[in-house]
Design a protein around this motif. Structure first.
Motif, short mmCIF file in Angstrom:
data_model
loop_
_atom_site.label_atom_id
_atom_site.label_comp_id
_atom_site.label_asym_id
_atom_site.label_seq_id
_atom_site.Cartn_x
_atom_site.Cartn_y
_atom_site.Cartn_z
N TRP A 64 5.81 7.82 -0.98
CA TRP A 64 5.12 6.53 -1.13
C TRP A 64 5.17 6.09 -2.58
O TRP A 64 5.56 6.85 -3.46
N GLN A 114 2.88 4.29 -5.75
CA GLN A 114 1.50 4.09 -6.18
C GLN A 114 1.45 3.82 -7.67
O GLN A 114 2.43 4.02 -8.37
N GLU A 129 -4.02 5.84 -9.46
CA GLU A 129 -4.40 6.40 -8.16
C GLU A 129 -4.24 7.93 -8.15
O GLU A 129 -3.33 8.47 -8.77
N ARG A 179 -4.60 9.97 -1.98
CA ARG A 179 -3.72 9.02 -1.28
C ARG A 179 -2.95 9.73 -0.18
O ARG A 179 -2.78 9.20 0.91
#
Length: 141
Positions: free
Chosen positions: A109, A111, A115, A120
């Motif tokens: 992913w 980010q 974060e 996450r």
């Protein structure tokens, strides 16, 4: 540390399956990029993702449909700066498998640096179905 044991920090629930985090890497997805546009960056990222998915069929890319739609609409906004990849392993085995081994799944992913990648990852994994995404890896001698 809040008194939790180390092995508890690496465990995640993926549907009904418990999986262990085996590796987590965070990379700057614009490293080496001298110039370009958000659109070009998204297109290049999708090409790299496609290559990775062909090489690793057990790779799940979070929000891949959103990335594709953003590229098609020529969205003029940069992807978040970090690409995160996590590799997880579970002792769950598909029905009918009697060989010794385990199952594994990789997740990717994008980010921002602000974060927490572990939090996450937990949020991404919760709704996934390990049994349909993970692959069996036999033990080798």
């Amino acid at each position: 540390m809040n008194g939790a044991r180390i092995h508890e920090l690496r465990g995640y629930e993926v549907g009904p399956v418990r999986a262990e985090l085996r590796a987590l890497t965070v990379e700057d997805n614009r490293e080496g990029m001298l110039e370009g546009t958000p659109y070009l960056h998204r297109r290049m990222s999708l090409l790299r993702i496609g290559t990775a998915m062909a090489a690793y069929p057990h790779l799940y890319v979070h929000d891949l449909d959103v990335l594709r739609a953003d590229a098609e609409s020529r969205l003029d906004e940069w992807l978040p700066r970090e690409t995160v990849r996590a590799r997880l392993k579970s002792w769950w085995l598909p029905e009918g498998i009697t060989d010794p081994g385990h199952t594994e799944l990789s997740v990717m992913w994008f980010q921002t640096a602000a974060e927490d990648p572990f939090a996450r990852l937990a949020a991404i994994l919760r709704p996934l179905e390990w049994t349909s995404l993970a692959r069996f890896v036999p033990f080798e001698d």
